[in-house]
Design a protein around this motif. Structure first.
Motif: not given
Length: 540
Positions: A290-293, A382-395, A527-536
Motif C-alpha cells: 500500500q506504500f508507493p516506495l 487524496e491518495a498516497p503518491i509518494a513516501v519520504i524515504e529518508q533516515r532522519v526521522s528514525n535517527l 514484488p519490488f520489495t519481495m525480490e530482496s527477501v527472495g520471495g514472491s
C-alpha cells in the motif's frame, strides 16, 4: 571455443570428458564436481548482504537530502511517542539506551531506514522467562551475565543466517480510566482525520499529532483534581544516564561459568527464531504494497546488522531491540505524501470499491457513496503518491531517547501515569486489529451479504473453506497465546516457527484451490520489495 593444433581445428573438451579418458576417471569426476560445488557455495556466501548493500548505496545520499520535507517532523513526533514502553523487569535507562542504539544503527547503517526497531513485548516475555528460570536454580548465575551469553549466541546465529542468506483500588481505577481516555481520544482524532470535516490540512494535523496530543493531555489530566488525589502510579525513573541500581554499563559476561555458557546457547537459538520472524515481518509490513516506495529494501544486510545490535545489547545489559510491528508501518504511513491519484488508480479504485446497486454499500462503499452525493468524486480525493524515504526521522526519534535520559526530562517522564501508556498500547493494538487478516475475514463472514461489495475477492472463496482457514488461524493464535501464559513461555517462538511448515506443507493438502489460498493469504508486499527477501508476491 575453438583451439588450433597443427592448423587443425579441435574442439576444447570439457573437464568431465577429459577426465573420462584418464585412469581413475570416476574419482576425478567426483573431485571436479565437489570443486564446483565448493566454489559455488563460497561465491554465494554473503551474496544477499552484498546485493542489499549494492542496491541501497546509490540511494544513501538521497536518504538524507530527501529528509528536507515537513513530513519528517510529524513522523518523528508520532514514532517517538508511539514506540515507548517500559517492560516490567527492565529499568527506564536500559529501554532508552536500547532504543537509541537501534535507531542509530538502522537509521545510519541500515538498508531499510523506515523500519523502526526498539524493545518489543515478545523480548520482554523472553527476558522475564529467562529471569524466572535461572533464579530457581540453586547456583543461579548473574542474570545479566547469562543474558549476555544468550545475546552473544543469538548474534552469531543472526550473522550466520544473513551470510548464508538464509497501587490501591482507587489508584488502579484511575489508571484504567486514564487508559480508556487515552484510547478514546486517540481514536477520536483518528476518526476526525478520516472524515470530510474541516480543511484537509486540519485533518492531516489530526492524523499526524492526534496521538501525541492525546498522550500529553491525558498525562496532564492525571495531575488535576481528584485524579491527582488518587495518586496514580507513574513511571519509575532514576538518575541521568545511569543504569539500574547504579551498576556499570559494561556487562562482563565472559566471567560466567562455562556450564552456563553452554546452557545459554539454546536460549540464543530461540531468540534468533523470534527475531527472524519479528524483525523481518516488521520490515515487510513497513514496506507493504500500500506504500508507493521507490528505494530498494535490504533484508539480509539489516538482519546482519540486527546481530550486531543484539551483541551490543548483551554487552551493555539492555533489552535487545528488534523491529516494532505496530510502529514500523505507522512510521511509513506518517511519511506518506498525499495528492491527486492518477487516472489509472482512479479507475482501479472505482472498480474495487463500487457498491452494489441494490445495497447501501459496505464500509468503503458508504464513504464513496456519501462523497459522490456530496459532489466529492473519487477524482478529487487524496491518495498516497509518494513516501519520504529518508533516515532522519528514525535517527531523530532515537536521539530523543538520549534527551530523555537527562535530568529535567527524566523528571517529566516520572509524571507520566502507567495507565496512559496502557491506553496508548490499547489504541495501537486495536488500530492494528482493524486491518488484521483474521479480523477482515471474520467481519466478512458476519456482514450482510447484500451490503458487501460484489468485487470483494473473498466472494471467490467458498464459505466452508473460509471458515476452515480462519479456524486454523485462530487455533494457531490460541496455541501461541496459551504458551506465552505458561512456564513454557520461553518456547513461544518455536510455535511461531512451526506455523511455516504448517502453511507450506499441510494447508495445501487440505481441500483449498490455489486461487482460494492466494486470496486468503493476500499480498505480503509489492514484488519490488519481495525480490530482496527472495520471495514472491503471494505466499501461496
Amino acid at each position: 571455443m575453438t583451439l588450433y593444433r597443427n592448423q587443425m581445428p579441435v574442439q576444447a573438451q570439457p573437464m568431465e570428458e577429459r577426465a573420462k579418458e584418464l585412469p581413475g576417471s570416476s574419482t576425478l569426476l567426483q573431485s571436479a564436481a565437489e570443486t564446483r560445488q565448493t566454489s559455488s557455495f563460497i561465491r554465494k556466501l554473503g551474496a544477499g548482504i552484498i546485493a542489499d548493500v549494492r542496491a541501497r548505496i546509490p540511494w544513501y545520499f538521497s536518504d538524507w537530502t530527501d529528509a528536507w520535507n515537513y513530513r519528517v517532523v510529524p513522523a518523528t513526533a508520532l514514532i517517538f511517542f508511539a514506540k515507548y514502553r517500559q517492560p516490567s523487569n527492565t529499568q527506564l535507562p536500559e529501554v532508552l539506551i536500547s532504543s537509541f542504539m537501534a535507531a542509530f544503527m538502522f537509521s545510519i547503517l541500515g538498508a531499510q531506514p523506515l523500519t523502526i526497531a526498539g524493545v518489543t513485548g515478545p523480548i520482554t516475555v523472553f527476558n522475564r522467562t529467562i529471569y524466572d528460570i535461572i533464579n530457581k536454580q540453586p547456583d543461579a548465575p548473574k542474570y545479566l551475565h547469562f543474558v549476555g551469553w544468550v545475546y552473544f549466541w543469538a548474534a552469531i546465529i543472526h550473522w550466520a543466517t544473513a551470510v548464508l542468506n538464509s497501587g490501591s483500588l482507587e489508584g488502579a481505577l484511575v489508571g484504567i480510566t486514564l487508559a480508556l481516555l487515552m484510547l478514546v481520544t486517540s481514536f477520536l482524532f483518528q476518526r476526525l482525520s478520516e472524515t470530510t470535516l474541516f480543511h484537509r490540512h486540519i485533518r492531516r494535523f489530526f492524523s499526524d499529532y492526534g496521538m501525541p496530543i492525546s498522550l500529553i493531555a491525558t498525562s496532564g489530566m492525571a495531575h488535576w483534581g481528584r485524579f491527582n488525589a488518587s495518586n496514580p502510579t507513574t513511571l519509575p525513573v532514576g538518575s541521568a544516564f545511569q543504569a539500574a541500581n547504579g551498576r556499570a554499563w559494561l556487562v562482563k559476561f565472559w566471567e560466567l561459568d562455562g556450564k552456563w555458557v553452554g546452557i545459554a546457547l539454546p536460549f540464543g537459538i530461540i531468540l534468533w527464531i523470534l527475531f527472524f520472524f519479528d524483525h523481518n515481518v516488521s520490515s515487510l509490513i513497513a514496506q507493504g504494497s500500500q506504500f508507493p516506495l521507490r528505494k530498494p529494501p535490504g533484508f539480509h544486510y539489516d538482519f546482519f546488522l540486527l546481530g550486531i545490535t543484539t551483541f551490543i545489547a548483551g554487552l551493555i545489559g539492555v533489552p535487545a531491540p528488534n523491529g516494532l510491528i505496530p510502529q514500523a508501518p505507522i512510521h511509513t504511513a506518517s511519511l506518506l505524501v498525499m495528492g491527486k491519484p492518477s487516472q489509472k488508480n482512479i479507475d482501479e479504485e472505482e472498480q474495487i470499491t463500487r457498491p452494489s446497486s441494490q445495497s447501501g454499500s459496505d464500509s468503503n462503499g458508504a464513504v464513496i457513496k456519501m462523497e459522490k452525493s456530496s459532489d466529492y468524486p473519487i477524482s478529487r480525493r487524496e491518495a498516497p503518491i509518494a513516501v519520504i524515504e529518508q533516515r532522519v526521522s528514525n535517527l531523530a526519534q532515537g536521539s530523543l531517547c538520549l534527551v530523555l535520559l537527562t535530568g529535567p526530562f527524566l523528571h517529566i517522564l516520572g509524571l507520566v501515569p502507567r495507565g496512559v501508556l496502557a491506553g496508548l498500547f490499547w489504541f495501537m493494538g486495536a488500530d492494528a486489529l482493524k486491518g488484521n487478516g483474521i479480523t477482515i475475514k471474520l467481519l466478512y463472514l458476519i456482514r450482510d451479504k447484500t451490503l458487501t461489495s460484489p468485487d470483494d475477492p473473498l466472494h471467490k472463496v467458498r464459505k466452508s473453506r473460509l471458515l476452515m482457514f480462519v479456524a486454523i488461524q485462530l487455533v494457531a493464535f490460541g496455541a501461541t497465546f496459551v504458551v506465552t501464559q505458561s512456564i513454557a513461555a520461553i518456547g513461544f517462538p518455536v510455535i511461531i516457527l512451526l506455523l511455516v511448515p504448517l502453511r507450506t506443507y499441510v494447508i495445501p493438502r487440505l481441500p483449498f484451490t490455489q486461487e482460494e489460498l492466494s486470496i486468503l493469504d493476500g499480498p505480503t508486499a509489492s514484488p519490488f520489495t519481495m525480490e530482496s527477501v527472495g520471495g514472491s508476491l503471494h505466499t501461496a
